[in-house]
Design an enzyme around this catalytic site. Structure first.
Site, PDB file in Angstrom:
ATOM      1  N   SER A   1     -14.527  -6.355  -8.932  1.00 46.21           N
ATOM      2  CA  SER A   1     -15.581  -7.067  -9.623  1.00 46.21           C
ATOM      3  C   SER A   1     -16.533  -6.211 -10.821  1.00 46.21           C
ATOM      4  O   SER A   1     -16.747  -7.175 -11.860  1.00 46.21           O
ATOM      5  CB  SER A   1     -16.720  -7.306  -8.397  1.00 46.21           C
ATOM      6  OG  SER A   1     -17.117  -6.351  -7.874  1.00 46.21           O
ATOM      7  N   SER A   2     -16.535  -5.245 -10.704  1.00 42.84           N
ATOM      8  CA  SER A   2     -17.142  -4.607 -11.922  1.00 42.84           C
ATOM      9  C   SER A   2     -16.663  -4.549 -13.038  1.00 42.84           C
ATOM     10  O   SER A   2     -17.006  -4.892 -14.193  1.00 42.84           O
ATOM     11  CB  SER A   2     -17.587  -3.004 -11.522  1.00 42.84           C
ATOM     12  OG  SER A   2     -18.084  -2.738 -10.238  1.00 42.84           O
TER      13      SER A   2
ATOM     14  N   ALA B   1     -14.161  -6.588 -13.737  1.00 45.16           N
ATOM     15  CA  ALA B   1     -13.809  -7.988 -14.276  1.00 45.16           C
ATOM     16  C   ALA B   1     -15.141  -8.467 -14.753  1.00 45.16           C
ATOM     17  O   ALA B   1     -14.980  -9.330 -15.765  1.00 45.16           O
ATOM     18  CB  ALA B   1     -13.423  -8.915 -12.876  1.00 45.16           C
TER      19      ALA B   1
ATOM     20  N   ASP C   1      -7.861  -1.435 -13.172  1.00 42.71           N
ATOM     21  CA  ASP C   1      -8.333  -2.566 -12.880  1.00 42.71           C
ATOM     22  C   ASP C   1      -8.753  -3.506 -14.206  1.00 42.71           C
ATOM     23  O   ASP C   1      -8.497  -4.704 -14.306  1.00 42.71           O
ATOM     24  CB  ASP C   1      -9.667  -2.177 -12.094  1.00 42.71           C
ATOM     25  CG  ASP C   1     -10.434  -0.980 -12.263  1.00 42.71           C
ATOM     26  OD1 ASP C   1      -9.928  -0.582 -13.478  1.00 42.71           O
ATOM     27  OD2 ASP C   1     -11.102  -0.634 -11.739  1.00 42.71           O
TER      28      ASP C   1
END
Ligand code: MEV
Length: 321
Positions: free
Chosen positions: A109-110, A112, A153
């Site tokens: 999530s970070s 993204a 990521d």
């Protein structure tokens, strides 16, 4: 105003080794981080990120990156700082983020939200960054905050699809593959990536030759898996995942809960299964034939896991409107 979204990710093979210059294979998943970004007349930064408990956070642009930044605000704030250093703007910005997935899953999530922010700033202020430029600025942001990380990521959030990736984006190769018959089980435990990366670094310091040998073996099976994925031989990819899991066990990053879910999936007919990401918790993944899919999912739940319904190979960062 602009709306953008970026996918979450799953590591398929090669975690940890990819921090040290070796390749990995990762896929973007169809649960997305979303951001709405508005230009402001005042030179201020505003952030509303309910998912990470940040509400009506506000500061002058002159104080960006300075002082005590709440954990949930760090990635977007430092992304803005890095963007402004290269592309100064008049006025300010308001960012509102929301996520389709829990920040507990280890879906990135970070990264993204960093990618969403950089892409939105680029569009809103007419900078038109390329995918590689969005990757570079987002990866710099993640390194500024975390100090270590391969950037896979970030690449998954920018490019989407399924990627063969080498540390820092030295290689980012999209793989033209058929949909992977992937099953994802969440352990219910949040992994502490920074600590796990540190543990592996300590192990490498104590036992450099052994750990280097493990990394080389992982790299070899990542290359083999790339080939088999392109051929659509998922059964063989499953076997390679099993070997990868053995090496991850040797590195000391598996956990009892991960092992329980992996072994349940395999007993129920999975071709192969492994942890995904840093280890210690987060998710495990399995590959299996379609007629065993339900049984594998049931076995994961019975072993105490939560099945997460995601599709791999999702689209990378995009403007929504
Ligand atoms: C964590 O999701 C995967 C690691 O390989 C770290 C990284 O690649 O940044 C452990």
């Amino acid at each position: 105003m602009i709306k953008v979204s970026a996918p979450g990710k799953l590591m398929l093979l090669g975690e940890h080794a990819v921090v040290y210059g070796y390749p990995c294979i990762a896929t973007a998943v169809d649960q997305r981080m979303k951001a709405k970004v508005t230009a402001l007349n005042e030179p201020t930064f505003e952030l509303e990120a309910a998912d990470v408990d940040v509400h009506e956070y506000k500061k002058p642009l002159t104080e960006i990156g300075i002082g005590d930044i709440p954990k949930g605000a760090k990635f977007v704030e430092i992304a803005l700082q890095n963007f402004l250093q290269k592309y100064p703007i008049n006025g300010g910005v308001r960012v509102e983020t929301s996520s389709e997935f829990s920040s507990q899953f280890g879906f990135g999530s970070s990264s993204a939200s960093t990618v969403c922010a950089i892409n939105a700033f680029s569009e809103l202020f007419g900078v038109n960054l390329s995918q590689k430029e969005i990757f570079d600025l987002s990866y710099k942001t993640v390194l500024d905050i975390q100090g270590k990380g391969s950037g896979f990521d970030v690449a998954a959030a920018v490019y989407g699809g399924t990627l063969y990736f080498v540390t820092g984006g030295k290689v980012i190769d999209p793989l033209a593959i058929e949909k992977a018959p992937l099953i994802v089980g969440y352990t219910g435990v949040k992994a502490d990536t920074t600590t796990l990366i540190k543990q592996v670094a300590e192990k490498k310091e104590k036992n450099p030759e052994k750990v280097e040998r493990i990394f080389q073996a992982i790299a070899k099976l990542v290359d083999g898996a790339k080939q088999k994925m392109l051929e659509g031989d998922w059964e063989r990819v499953g076997k390679l995942m099993d070997f990868n899991q053995e090496y991850l066990r040797d590195l000391g990053v598996s956990s009892e809960k991960l092992e329980a879910l992996i072994s349940a999936a395999k007993k129920a007919g999975a071709w192969g299964a492994k942890l995904s990401g840093a280890g210690g918790g987060d998710c495990m993944i399995a590959l299996g034939p379609n007629d065993k899919r339900e049984a594998i999912q049931k076995a994961i739940v019975e072993a105490g896991g939560q099945v997460i319904d995601v599709l791999p190979n999702a689209e990378g960062v995009r403007v929504e409107s």
